[in-house]
Design a protein around this motif. Structure first.
Motif, short mmCIF file in Angstrom:
data_model
loop_
_atom_site.label_atom_id
_atom_site.label_comp_id
_atom_site.label_asym_id
_atom_site.label_seq_id
_atom_site.Cartn_x
_atom_site.Cartn_y
_atom_site.Cartn_z
N LEU A 34 0.84 -1.20 0.00
CA LEU A 34 0.00 0.00 0.00
C LEU A 34 0.87 1.25 0.00
O LEU A 34 0.59 2.22 -0.72
N GLY A 35 1.94 1.23 0.80
CA GLY A 35 2.84 2.37 0.83
C GLY A 35 3.51 2.61 -0.51
O GLY A 35 3.61 3.74 -0.98
N LEU A 36 3.97 1.53 -1.14
CA LEU A 36 4.63 1.66 -2.44
C LEU A 36 3.66 2.19 -3.49
O LEU A 36 4.01 3.04 -4.32
N LYS A 37 2.42 1.70 -3.43
CA LYS A 37 1.41 2.15 -4.39
C LYS A 37 1.16 3.66 -4.25
O LYS A 37 1.14 4.39 -5.25
N PHE A 38 0.97 4.13 -3.03
CA PHE A 38 0.64 5.53 -2.83
C PHE A 38 1.84 6.45 -3.00
O PHE A 38 1.68 7.64 -3.22
N ALA A 39 3.04 5.91 -2.88
CA ALA A 39 4.22 6.73 -3.13
C ALA A 39 4.35 7.08 -4.61
O ALA A 39 4.92 8.11 -4.98
N PHE A 40 3.79 6.22 -5.49
CA PHE A 40 3.94 6.42 -6.93
C PHE A 40 2.64 6.84 -7.61
O PHE A 40 2.60 6.94 -8.83
N THR A 41 1.57 7.06 -6.84
CA THR A 41 0.31 7.47 -7.45
C THR A 41 -0.16 8.79 -6.85
O THR A 41 0.15 9.12 -5.71
N MET A 42 -0.91 9.51 -7.64
CA MET A 42 -1.50 10.77 -7.19
C MET A 42 -3.01 10.59 -7.06
O MET A 42 -3.62 9.82 -7.79
N ARG A 43 -3.59 11.34 -6.12
CA ARG A 43 -5.04 11.31 -5.98
C ARG A 43 -5.66 11.92 -7.24
O ARG A 43 -5.18 12.92 -7.76
N SER A 44 -6.73 11.30 -7.73
CA SER A 44 -7.34 11.77 -8.97
C SER A 44 -8.05 13.11 -8.79
O SER A 44 -8.25 13.85 -9.75
N THR A 45 -8.47 13.43 -7.54
CA THR A 45 -9.17 14.70 -7.29
C THR A 45 -8.52 15.44 -6.13
O THR A 45 -8.10 14.82 -5.15
N THR A 46 -8.46 16.76 -6.25
CA THR A 46 -7.92 17.58 -5.18
C THR A 46 -9.02 17.90 -4.17
O THR A 46 -10.21 17.62 -4.41
N SER A 47 -8.63 18.50 -3.05
CA SER A 47 -9.63 18.89 -2.04
C SER A 47 -10.62 19.89 -2.61
O SER A 47 -11.83 19.82 -2.33
N ARG A 48 -10.14 20.81 -3.44
CA ARG A 48 -11.03 21.79 -4.06
C ARG A 48 -12.02 21.09 -5.00
O ARG A 48 -13.22 21.44 -5.03
N ASP A 49 -11.54 20.12 -5.75
CA ASP A 49 -12.43 19.37 -6.63
C ASP A 49 -13.50 18.63 -5.84
O ASP A 49 -14.66 18.54 -6.27
N LEU A 50 -13.11 18.10 -4.68
CA LEU A 50 -14.07 17.38 -3.84
C LEU A 50 -15.16 18.31 -3.32
O LEU A 50 -16.33 17.93 -3.26
N VAL A 51 -14.77 19.53 -2.94
CA VAL A 51 -15.77 20.50 -2.48
C VAL A 51 -16.76 20.80 -3.60
O VAL A 51 -17.99 20.79 -3.37
N ASP A 52 -16.26 21.04 -4.80
CA ASP A 52 -17.14 21.30 -5.94
C ASP A 52 -18.03 20.11 -6.26
O ASP A 52 -19.22 20.26 -6.55
N GLU A 53 -17.45 18.91 -6.18
CA GLU A 53 -18.20 17.70 -6.47
C GLU A 53 -19.32 17.48 -5.45
O GLU A 53 -20.45 17.15 -5.81
N LEU A 54 -19.02 17.68 -4.19
CA LEU A 54 -20.02 17.49 -3.14
C LEU A 54 -21.13 18.55 -3.22
O LEU A 54 -22.31 18.24 -2.97
N ALA A 55 -20.78 19.77 -3.59
CA ALA A 55 -21.80 20.80 -3.78
C ALA A 55 -22.71 20.42 -4.95
O ALA A 55 -23.93 20.63 -4.90
N ARG A 56 -22.12 19.86 -6.00
CA ARG A 56 -22.92 19.41 -7.15
C ARG A 56 -23.84 18.26 -6.74
O ARG A 56 -25.01 18.21 -7.16
N LEU A 57 -23.34 17.35 -5.93
CA LEU A 57 -24.16 16.24 -5.46
C LEU A 57 -25.31 16.74 -4.59
O LEU A 57 -26.43 16.21 -4.64
N ALA A 58 -25.03 17.77 -3.77
CA ALA A 58 -26.09 18.35 -2.94
C ALA A 58 -27.17 18.96 -3.81
O ALA A 58 -28.37 18.89 -3.49
#
Length: 257
Positions: A61-85
């Motif tokens: 798990l550590g090796l995987k996350f060391a070489f991968t980036m999250r597909s969405t940023t915190s700002r994107d999550l806020v926008d996504e959750l507002a859209r879902l609301a």
């Protein structure tokens, strides 16, 4: 993919190999005994320090996350959750069944709301999921840091063993070279394992652990507000508190002084 991790490792290896080739060849820097000292020593130390199940979960798990980036940023999550609301307000919770998202944790929360689970169940389940994930990621960080800490020590052990063997066979000049190679290369291998691989990965995981904790907590709060039928504007304003001040405003929008 996290380009920085791969680029850093490639740059470090390039520097080391280039310096080696400028003064000789790679074969001179290979020694089986030194590899056994570092590899076997680090493995033994890690098995002693951590439960086997923690190693099985934490290392990959550590090796995987060391070489991968999250597909969405915190700002994107806020926008996504507002859209879902907004979707939930117009179409009701059932409307969320048609929503697709790349974030598996967010998708789970959406499914719970769409299926009509109560607030306590959603909160408890998502928090348990978040805490388990963070625990395994933290285990990975600790394991890589532990390997980084012990690799130079076993390099020194290899050096001492090589020196003892060398001084014990001073009468046979043919054995001095191999024993000296063990003494020097064990230290080199230990330093490379620690400072080029394990400790940088541990630091990278520490940063990503904090980011994941923030993002998953943000998702939980957003999902609970959607379940509670809060307005999209309120959802957005409440979740923006998770972001640094400079990231709370849309691109091009002036930031208050």
């Amino acid at each position: 993919m996290d380009i920085a991790t791969g680029a850093g490792l490639l740059a470090g290896l390039t520097v080391v190999v280039t310096i080696i080739l400028m003064g000789g060849d790679l074969k001179a820097f290979y020694d089986t005994h030194a590899l056994i000292v570092i590899g076997g020593g680090c493995l033994a130390s890690t098995l002693i320090r951590f439960p086997f199940v923690a190693i099985v979960h934490g290392l990959p798990l550590g090796l995987k996350f060391a070489f991968t980036m999250r597909s969405t940023t915190s700002r994107d999550l806020v926008d996504e959750l507002a859209r879902l609301a907004e979707v939930a307000r117009k179409q009701g919770p059932v409307g969320l069944e048609k929503v697709d998202t790349d974030d598996a944790f967010l998708a789970k929360g959406i499914r719970y709301v769409a299926d009509g689970y109560d607030m306590d169940f959603i909160r408890d389940n998502l928090e348990r999921d978040r805490d388990n994930f963070l625990m395994h990621l933290d285990e990975g960080q600790k394991i890589y840091r532990a390997i980084g800490d012990c690799a130079p020590a076993f390099g020194m052990i290899g050096t001492l063993i090589g020196m003892v063997q060398m001084f014990s066979n001073m009468s046979d000049p043919s054995k001095l070279g191999p024993f000296m190679a063990v003494a020097l290369l064990a230290t080199l291998y230990g330093a490379l394992v620690a400072n080029l691989f394990c400790l940088p990965i541990a630091d990278k995981l520490h940063v990503k652990l904090a980011d994941e904790e923030t993002n998953r907590t943000l998702i939980i709060d957003g999902i609970l507000m959607i379940r509670d039928s809060k307005s999209p504007t309120l959802v957005r304003e409440m979740l923006l508190a998770y972001l640094p001040e400079k990231h709370r405003h849309e691109e091009g929008e002036p930031v208050p002084a």
